[in-house]
Design a protein around this motif. Structure first.
Motif, PDB file in Angstrom:
ATOM      1  N   THR A 238       0.828  -1.206   0.000  1.00 49.45           N
ATOM      2  CA  THR A 238       0.000   0.000   0.000  1.00 49.45           C
ATOM      3  C   THR A 238       0.859   1.251   0.000  1.00 49.45           C
ATOM      4  OG1 THR A 238      -1.748  -1.167   1.198  1.00 49.45           O
ATOM      5  CG2 THR A 238      -1.818   1.244   1.218  1.00 49.45           C
ATOM      6  N   ASP A 239       1.878   1.276   0.859  1.00 49.41           N
ATOM      7  CA  ASP A 239       2.782   2.431   0.911  1.00 49.41           C
ATOM      8  C   ASP A 239       3.514   2.616  -0.407  1.00 49.41           C
ATOM      9  OD1 ASP A 239       2.047   3.015   3.480  1.00 49.41           O
ATOM     10  OD2 ASP A 239       3.739   1.983   4.416  1.00 49.41           O
ATOM     11  N   LYS A 242       1.234   4.346  -2.940  1.00 52.53           N
ATOM     12  CA  LYS A 242       1.172   5.779  -2.650  1.00 52.53           C
ATOM     13  C   LYS A 242       2.476   6.456  -3.040  1.00 52.53           C
ATOM     14  CE  LYS A 242      -2.018   5.313   1.253  1.00 52.53           C
ATOM     15  NZ  LYS A 242      -2.181   5.513   2.722  1.00 52.53           N
ATOM     16  N   THR A 245       2.478   6.981  -6.833  1.00 54.47           N
ATOM     17  CA  THR A 245       1.461   7.854  -7.428  1.00 54.47           C
ATOM     18  C   THR A 245       1.686   9.335  -7.141  1.00 54.47           C
ATOM     19  OG1 THR A 245       0.073   7.474  -5.477  1.00 54.47           O
ATOM     20  CG2 THR A 245      -0.305   6.074  -7.399  1.00 54.47           C
ATOM     21  N   GLN A 246       2.448   9.670  -6.113  1.00 52.11           N
ATOM     22  CA  GLN A 246       2.569  11.080  -5.765  1.00 52.11           C
ATOM     23  C   GLN A 246       3.718  11.784  -6.476  1.00 52.11           C
ATOM     24  OE1 GLN A 246       3.901  12.141  -1.810  1.00 52.11           O
ATOM     25  NE2 GLN A 246       4.747  10.099  -1.476  1.00 52.11           N
ATOM     26  N   HIS A 319       0.437  16.015   0.910  1.00 55.07           N
ATOM     27  CA  HIS A 319      -1.017  15.898   1.072  1.00 55.07           C
ATOM     28  C   HIS A 319      -1.662  17.199   0.585  1.00 55.07           C
ATOM     29  CE1 HIS A 319      -0.701  12.264   3.634  1.00 55.07           C
ATOM     30  NE2 HIS A 319       0.401  12.842   4.070  1.00 55.07           N
TER      31      HIS A 319
END
Length: 405
Positions: A238-239, A242, A245-246, A319
């Motif tokens: 999961t990490d 992320k 994608t960022q 974020h």
């Protein structure tokens, strides 16, 4: 006469008792009246005392903003080169020329193995080479002698062919002898155990006089080149999604080139002075742990870091439109974190929040409050549910300081 006196005494005694009872009743009435007066006076004082004023406390209106949170992952540190120093030949360890923990340069001699047996092997190989060279000369002479005789048909050409075959055998023997000489020279050179790279020496389990062999389980020592270090850490699936994608880029290689520097947190929780760069992502996930390994490279010119160190890699995660709440505006109770929100009528309400990250001195909030809510910034340890306060609006400057990233 005596009977009359007795009657008179009884009458007097009854009169005294009655008087005493009357006096006691009067005293009780007086005491009761006094107590009642005190109670009424106290109630009157309380009725006249003014109610305490609502406390004046700073309040902040929450607004969405961009934030960067820090995520930390356990990491292990290795030198760019970690090599075991092993002997290539067997023999007695004559000399140990370095000390444990010493810095050595590439090519520097570390150990000296007894060279006498290998020098004799080299001498023997050289003697064989010289004998082969002499045999080749003799074979050449035989060919030179038979060649004109065959031309003049004095002897048959069979003898000349035999001589030429012997000449080729002698030439081959020379090549073999030269190979033996080269092998002997190599083995002799192996008696000097040198450093393949510059770096720091590890433990020295073998001491002077020990018998060493190329088949030994334990190496002579370990050598680490730590002018740069590799820091390995792992991300869960999961990490890692992320993480990918960022950052911009069509391929993982493009993303890696655009990654910002990362920070190494040492075992004492202090940050390493220099930043590192992520330059490698493993080709596949570990099926046992479900994680993928990444590598960051850090400069280490001063030798502060050594192979085997541990620490943590701190990654910054962006974020967008995040909700930030100052840590000082939160209170923790029974493993839950709360803030005091301001409702209509300036009443406060204790609201549980979900923390999903940390950005500087602020918490990144997942649930509990939203943009536009007002929270109490300080003095929350003395507040109670439903208490009325006087809100003191935070100025824009104060709000910027509180919500700084």
């Amino acid at each position: 006469m005596n009977t009359g006196n007795t009657i008179i005494q009884k009458i007097l005694t009854q009169m005294n008792v009655q008087q005493i009872k009357t006096n006691m009743k009067m005293k009780n009435v007086i005491i009761t009246s006094f107590i009642l007066a005190l109670v009424l006076s106290s109630c009157a004082d309380k009725a006249q005392a003014p109610a305490p004023a609502a406390p004046l406390l700073p309040v902040l209106a929450i607004q969405n903003s961009d934030a960067v949170t820090d995520a930390e992952y356990p990491a292990s540190i290795q030198g760019t080169v970690d090599v075991e120093i092993r002997p290539q030949v067997s023999g007695n360890l004559d000399r140990v020329l370095v000390d444990e923990g010493a810095y050595v340069n590439k090519g520097q001699t570390l150990f000296k193995i007894n060279e006498r047996p290998f020098r004799e092997q080299l001498n023997n190989a050289l003697a064989s080479l010289h004998a082969s060279e002499a045999a080749l000369i003799n074979a050449q002479l035989e060919v030179d002698k038979l060649t004109p005789l065959v031309q003049n048909k004095v002897v048959s050409d069979y003898q000349l062919k035999t001589a030429k075959a012997s000449q080729k055998i002698a030439a081959a023997n020379i090549e073999q002898a030269r190979a033996m000489v080269a092998s002997a020279r190599i083995n002799l050179g192996y008696t000097n155990v040198t450093a393949p790279v510059s770096g720091y020496i590890g433990r020295l389990p073998k001491k002077q006089g020990s018998l060493v062999s190329a088949t030994d389980i334990e190496p002579l020592t370990k050598l680490s080149d730590v002018h740069e270090v590799f820091v390995y850490f792992s991300l869960g699936e999961t990490d890692f999604i992320k993480f990918k994608t960022q950052y911009a880029g069509n391929t993982l290689g493009d993303k890696i080139k655009k990654l910002p520097p990362v920070t190494l947190i040492l075992a004492d929780n202090n940050a390493y002075a220099q930043s590192g760069k992520i330059d490698m992502v493993d080709g596949q996930f570990d099926k046992n742990t479900g994680a993928i390994t990444l590598r960051a490279t850090f400069p280490n010119a001063n030798g502060t870091l050594r192979s085997g160190n541990t620490g943590k890699i701190r990654l910054g995660i962006n974020h967008d439109d995040a909700i930030l709440v100052p840590q000082s505006a939160t209170i923790e109770m029974q493993d839950k974190v709360f803030v005091y929100t301001l409702n209509k009528g300036n009443k406060v309400n204790k609201m549980p929040i979900t923390i999903i990250g940390k950005s500087g001195t602020n918490y990144l909030i997942g649930e509990g409050v939203k943009s536009g809510d007002q929270i109490v910034l300080s003095g929350i340890d003395k507040l109670q549910e439903g208490q009325v306060i006087q809100p003191q609006k935070s100025t824009s400057e104060v709000a910027q300081i509180i919500n700084k990233k």
